[in-house]
Scaffold this motif. Structure first.
Motif, short mmCIF file in Angstrom:
data_model
loop_
_atom_site.label_atom_id
_atom_site.label_comp_id
_atom_site.label_asym_id
_atom_site.label_seq_id
_atom_site.Cartn_x
_atom_site.Cartn_y
_atom_site.Cartn_z
N HIS B 29 65.02 -4.10 75.77
CA HIS B 29 63.99 -4.76 74.96
C HIS B 29 62.62 -4.63 75.60
O HIS B 29 62.48 -4.78 76.82
N GLU B 30 61.61 -4.37 74.77
CA GLU B 30 60.25 -4.26 75.29
C GLU B 30 59.64 -5.64 75.56
O GLU B 30 58.93 -5.82 76.53
N ASN B 31 59.93 -6.59 74.70
CA ASN B 31 59.29 -7.90 74.79
C ASN B 31 60.15 -8.88 75.57
O ASN B 31 61.37 -8.97 75.34
N MET B 32 59.52 -9.62 76.45
CA MET B 32 60.21 -10.70 77.16
C MET B 32 59.31 -11.91 77.23
O MET B 32 58.08 -11.78 77.25
N PHE B 33 59.94 -13.08 77.25
CA PHE B 33 59.21 -14.35 77.11
C PHE B 33 59.74 -15.36 78.11
O PHE B 33 60.94 -15.39 78.40
N TRP B 34 58.85 -16.25 78.54
CA TRP B 34 59.26 -17.45 79.26
C TRP B 34 58.76 -18.67 78.49
O TRP B 34 57.58 -18.77 78.15
N TYR B 35 59.71 -19.58 78.22
CA TYR B 35 59.42 -20.84 77.55
C TYR B 35 59.78 -21.99 78.48
O TYR B 35 60.67 -21.90 79.31
N ILE B 46 55.11 -20.02 77.81
CA ILE B 46 54.34 -19.98 79.05
C ILE B 46 53.64 -18.63 79.19
O ILE B 46 52.42 -18.55 79.35
N TYR B 47 54.45 -17.57 79.15
CA TYR B 47 53.94 -16.21 79.27
C TYR B 47 54.81 -15.28 78.44
O TYR B 47 55.98 -15.55 78.18
N PHE B 48 54.23 -14.16 78.11
CA PHE B 48 54.88 -13.14 77.29
C PHE B 48 54.54 -11.78 77.89
O PHE B 48 53.43 -11.57 78.37
N SER B 49 55.50 -10.86 77.87
CA SER B 49 55.26 -9.50 78.34
C SER B 49 55.75 -8.53 77.28
O SER B 49 56.88 -8.64 76.81
N TYR B 50 54.92 -7.57 76.92
CA TYR B 50 55.30 -6.61 75.89
C TYR B 50 55.59 -5.22 76.47
O TYR B 50 55.87 -4.28 75.74
N ASP B 51 55.49 -5.10 77.78
CA ASP B 51 55.80 -3.84 78.43
C ASP B 51 55.78 -4.06 79.94
O ASP B 51 55.25 -5.08 80.43
N VAL B 52 56.28 -3.09 80.66
CA VAL B 52 56.25 -3.18 82.11
C VAL B 52 54.80 -3.34 82.58
O VAL B 52 53.90 -2.67 82.09
N LYS B 53 54.62 -4.27 83.48
CA LYS B 53 53.31 -4.58 84.08
C LYS B 53 52.31 -5.17 83.10
O LYS B 53 51.15 -5.39 83.45
N MET B 54 52.72 -5.41 81.87
CA MET B 54 51.82 -6.01 80.88
C MET B 54 52.23 -7.47 80.66
O MET B 54 53.43 -7.78 80.59
N LYS B 55 51.24 -8.34 80.54
CA LYS B 55 51.54 -9.76 80.33
C LYS B 55 50.44 -10.38 79.49
O LYS B 55 49.32 -9.88 79.45
N GLU B 56 50.81 -11.46 78.88
CA GLU B 56 49.85 -12.19 78.06
C GLU B 56 50.13 -13.68 78.21
O GLU B 56 51.29 -14.10 78.20
N LYS B 57 49.09 -14.48 78.35
CA LYS B 57 49.27 -15.92 78.48
C LYS B 57 49.77 -16.52 77.18
O LYS B 57 49.36 -16.12 76.10
N GLY B 58 50.62 -17.51 77.34
CA GLY B 58 51.07 -18.28 76.20
C GLY B 58 50.24 -19.54 76.06
O GLY B 58 49.07 -19.57 76.39
N ASP B 59 50.89 -20.60 75.61
CA ASP B 59 50.18 -21.85 75.35
C ASP B 59 49.97 -22.70 76.59
O ASP B 59 49.03 -23.48 76.65
N ILE B 60 50.84 -22.56 77.59
CA ILE B 60 50.76 -23.42 78.78
C ILE B 60 50.92 -22.61 80.06
O ILE B 60 51.82 -22.83 80.85
N PRO B 61 50.02 -21.67 80.37
CA PRO B 61 50.20 -20.81 81.54
C PRO B 61 49.78 -21.44 82.87
O PRO B 61 50.10 -20.92 83.94
N GLU B 62 49.09 -22.58 82.81
CA GLU B 62 48.53 -23.15 84.04
C GLU B 62 49.64 -23.50 85.02
O GLU B 62 50.60 -24.19 84.68
N GLY B 63 49.48 -23.05 86.25
CA GLY B 63 50.45 -23.35 87.31
C GLY B 63 51.58 -22.33 87.40
O GLY B 63 52.45 -22.46 88.27
#
Lengths: 114, 113
Positions: B29-35, B46-63
């Motif tokens: 899978h290309e997409n991975m998520f942390w909730y 919390i965070y989302f990744s759509y590829d290796v070394k790629m990441k995007e902040k979710g709604d609560i990334p602080e900490g």
């Protein structure tokens, strides 16, 4: 931003009866997906049913069916012939078209009593 | 069947510790998520990744921070754990061409003392 509201924190139903879980959502999008996920006690979250907003026909999966009212932004889940194994947390979720991200409601804890 | 595994079901850490939560999926899978899941709050991204070394902040990334060095593995890092990070953490994955179906791991219940 999209929001998903589940107004029933807890519900209970007798085995073999029918229960309906409510979900409303708020969005300005026209194309989107809606989901119901089930999380049994101490077990993995699994997808129960999904609905594409452009489809007028309500989705069904065996004993699970939805009542999708797009204009009212309502997406309820009906469980027929409830079984003890249906006891779980149920989450309603929204996804914009061409997005990868789910927005979840707060969940409804359903208990099926023998 | 898609399998998403998480390194621990239960974890107890002390305030200030660096914590690593690992997630592995076996379906390319290309997409991975942390909730994060908390009672009465549902799941929050919390965070989302759509590829290796790629990441995007979710709604609560602080900490939190994340790492994705290989396609199958997505790590959540708590740089300095705090008691308010006591929670259930769920990992999920999906295909890029079928993003509307996410597969979840069993969860890690983290307690920070």
């Amino acid at each position: 931003a999209q929001t998903v509201t589940q107004s029933q924190p807890e519900m209970s139903v007798q085995e073999a009866e029918t229960v309906t879980l409510s979900c409303t959502y708020d969005t300005s999008e026209n194309n989107y997906y809606l989901f119901w996920y089930k999380q049994p006690p101490s077990r993995q979250m699994i997808l129960v049913i999904r609905q594409e907003a452009y489809k007028q026909q309500n989705a069904t999966e065996n004993r699970f069916s939805v009542n999708f009212q797009k204009a009212a932004k309502s997406f309820s889940l009906k469980i027929s012939d409830s079984q003890l194994g249906d006891t779980a947390m149920y989450f309603c979720a929204f996804m914009k078209f061409r997005s990868e991200k789910l927005v979840f409601g707060k969940g409804t804890k359903l208990t099926v009593n023998p | 069947d898609v399998k998403v595994t998480q390194s621990s079901r239960y974890l107890v850490k002390r305030t200030g510790e660096k914590v690593f939560l690992e997630c592995v999926q076996d379906m390319d899978h290309e997409n991975m998520f942390w909730y994060r899941q908390d009672p009465g709050l549902g799941l929050r991204l919390i965070y989302f990744s759509y590829d290796v070394k790629m990441k995007e902040k979710g709604d609560i990334p602080e900490g939190y921070s994340v790492s994705r060095e290989k396609k199958e593995r997505f790590s959540l890092i708590l740089e300095s754990a705090s008691t308010n990070q006591t929670s259930m953490y769920l990992c999920a994955s999906s295909l890029a061409r079928d993003p509307d179906t996410q597969y979840f791991g069993p969860g890690t219940r983290l307690t920070v003392l």
